[in-house]
Design a protein around this motif. Sequence first.
Motif, PDB file in Angstrom:
ATOM      1  N   GLY A   1       9.516  -5.857  10.397  1.00  0.00           N
ATOM      2  CA  GLY A   1      10.823  -5.439   9.885  1.00  0.00           C
ATOM      3  C   GLY A   1      11.252  -6.075   8.578  1.00  0.00           C
ATOM      4  N   HIS A   2      10.349  -6.775   7.902  1.00  0.00           N
ATOM      5  CA  HIS A   2      10.813  -7.342   6.629  1.00  0.00           C
ATOM      6  C   HIS A   2      11.011  -6.247   5.582  1.00  0.00           C
ATOM      7  CE1 HIS A   2       6.471  -8.401   5.051  1.00  0.00           C
ATOM      8  NE2 HIS A   2       6.811  -7.202   4.677  1.00  0.00           N
ATOM      9  N   ILE A   3      12.011  -6.458   4.722  1.00  0.00           N
ATOM     10  CA  ILE A   3      12.217  -5.619   3.533  1.00  0.00           C
ATOM     11  C   ILE A   3      12.213  -6.589   2.358  1.00  0.00           C
ATOM     12  CG2 ILE A   3      13.295  -3.561   4.519  1.00  0.00           C
ATOM     13  CD1 ILE A   3      16.043  -4.798   4.063  1.00  0.00           C
TER      14      ILE A   3
ATOM     15  N   LEU B   1      11.064  -5.985  -6.213  1.00  0.00           N
ATOM     16  CA  LEU B   1      11.635  -6.677  -5.051  1.00  0.00           C
ATOM     17  C   LEU B   1      11.196  -8.127  -4.950  1.00  0.00           C
ATOM     18  CD1 LEU B   1      10.972  -4.256  -2.071  1.00  0.00           C
ATOM     19  CD2 LEU B   1      13.178  -5.255  -2.657  1.00  0.00           C
ATOM     20  N   ASP B   2       9.901  -8.355  -5.228  1.00  0.00           N
ATOM     21  CA  ASP B   2       9.367  -9.676  -4.883  1.00  0.00           C
ATOM     22  C   ASP B   2       8.061  -9.978  -5.624  1.00  0.00           C
ATOM     23  OD1 ASP B   2       7.877  -7.780  -3.492  1.00  0.00           O
ATOM     24  OD2 ASP B   2       8.643  -8.357  -1.541  1.00  0.00           O
ATOM     25  N   GLU B   3       7.714 -11.244  -5.575  1.00  0.00           N
ATOM     26  CA  GLU B   3       6.449 -11.723  -6.162  1.00  0.00           C
ATOM     27  C   GLU B   3       6.002 -12.934  -5.346  1.00  0.00           C
ATOM     28  OE1 GLU B   3       3.553 -11.669  -7.331  1.00  0.00           O
ATOM     29  OE2 GLU B   3       3.880 -11.287  -9.476  1.00  0.00           O
TER      30      GLU B   3
ATOM     31  N   SER C   1       0.817  -1.216   0.000  1.00  0.00           N
ATOM     32  CA  SER C   1       0.000   0.000   0.000  1.00  0.00           C
ATOM     33  C   SER C   1       0.854   1.271   0.000  1.00  0.00           C
ATOM     34  CB  SER C   1      -0.947  -0.002   1.203  1.00  0.00           C
ATOM     35  OG  SER C   1      -0.205  -0.198   2.378  1.00  0.00           O
ATOM     36  N   THR C   2       2.036   1.221   0.601  1.00  0.00           N
ATOM     37  CA  THR C   2       2.808   2.450   0.805  1.00  0.00           C
ATOM     38  C   THR C   2       3.202   3.173  -0.485  1.00  0.00           C
ATOM     39  OG1 THR C   2       3.627   1.404   2.811  1.00  0.00           O
ATOM     40  CG2 THR C   2       4.726   3.440   2.120  1.00  0.00           C
ATOM     41  N   PRO C   3       3.765   2.497  -1.507  1.00  0.00           N
ATOM     42  CA  PRO C   3       4.238   3.270  -2.667  1.00  0.00           C
ATOM     43  C   PRO C   3       3.165   3.646  -3.687  1.00  0.00           C
ATOM     44  CG  PRO C   3       5.019   0.987  -2.797  1.00  0.00           C
ATOM     45  CD  PRO C   3       4.147   1.076  -1.598  1.00  0.00           C
TER      46      PRO C   3
HETATM   47  C1  F6R Z   1       6.387  -5.308  -1.223  1.00  0.00           C
HETATM   48  C2  F6R Z   1       7.329  -5.683  -0.171  1.00  0.00           C
HETATM   49  C3  F6R Z   1       6.980  -5.587   1.268  1.00  0.00           C
HETATM   50  C4  F6R Z   1       6.174  -4.330   1.631  1.00  0.00           C
HETATM   51  C5  F6R Z   1       5.854  -4.306   3.119  1.00  0.00           C
HETATM   52  C6  F6R Z   1       5.011  -3.111   3.498  1.00  0.00           C
HETATM   53  O1  F6R Z   1       6.969  -5.459  -2.496  1.00  0.00           O
HETATM   54  O2  F6R Z   1       8.378  -6.109  -0.492  1.00  0.00           O
HETATM   55  O3  F6R Z   1       8.176  -5.611   2.014  1.00  0.00           O
HETATM   56  O4  F6R Z   1       6.924  -3.208   1.267  1.00  0.00           O
HETATM   57  O5  F6R Z   1       5.168  -5.473   3.474  1.00  0.00           O
HETATM   58  O6  F6R Z   1       3.778  -3.216   2.884  1.00  0.00           O
HETATM   59  P1  F6R Z   1       2.693  -2.022   2.961  1.00  0.00           P
HETATM   60  O7  F6R Z   1       3.254  -0.912   2.165  1.00  0.00           O
HETATM   61  O8  F6R Z   1       1.453  -2.602   2.342  1.00  0.00           O
HETATM   62  O9  F6R Z   1       2.551  -1.695   4.415  1.00  0.00           O
END
Ligand code: F6R
Length: 240
Positions: free
Chosen positions: A135-137, A66-68, A38-40
């Motif tokens: 804290g996941h990225i 970053l991911d799928e 949601s953030t970007p």
């Molecule tokens: C998405 C990703 C996640 C999100 C994280 C925050 O590609 O890699 O690390 O960035 O879960 O998600 P939101 O923005 O929905 O709070």
Amino acid sequence: MKIVIENDYASLSLRAAEIIKAQVNGKPESVLGFATGSTPIGTYCELVKMYNANDVDFSKVVTFNLDEYYKIKKTDKQSYYHYMQTHLYRHVKFKETHIQDGEAADHAAECIAYEEEIASHGGIDLQILGIGVEGHIGFNESGDEFIAATHHVKLDESTIKENSRFFENENDVPKYALTMGIKTIFSAKKILLLANGANKAEILQKTVHGAITPKNPSSILQLHPDVTIITDREAGKLLV
Ligand code: F6R
């Protein structure tokens, strides 16, 4: 780490988009790393506006996500492939866009190929990150070790719960994903981490001031030479 605290989500999004625009205007053939979640969304919306106003040209830009989720079909509305089409790629012309193949038969081969593709473009110039409440990225989940390269990962229960807001039913959230590793993310010359909302305040405080530990994967960003964190007032309230 450079910390920028904006008043609200709208100004956070604009600030982030301005940084991306400056990167591309400074180096038209930039390699950008994108996040979903949601953030970007607001940032992508601002980029589309800038593109339509001819303020920025992405025609030489290559992107890597970053991911799928794994496994998921590209046509699935919950795939990050679909997310990127919806929020950005349908509106803006890039030179090339890359995302891990959530339908790949062999996930290990897919991860190796993804790493090679990033390396063949000389690494990432600017990587956008969100952050999970644990804290996941990317989908580098809290654990006992940092994993360097793009890999197949079992999602944490907390991530599945958190992401279930996008699905009709928690059981529909895929249990696995393919994600850039920590070294892949660190290949980026610059990192831009975005966070908004009060539920991110505590983890951001630990990211910036806490112990560097795989229990909180985002804490490793303390070791990267060029990280900017942009928050709204709520997410940044424990940083001041
Ligand atoms: C998405 C990703 C996640 C999100 C994280 C925050 O590609 O890699 O690390 O960035 O879960 O998600 P939101 O923005 O929905 O709070």
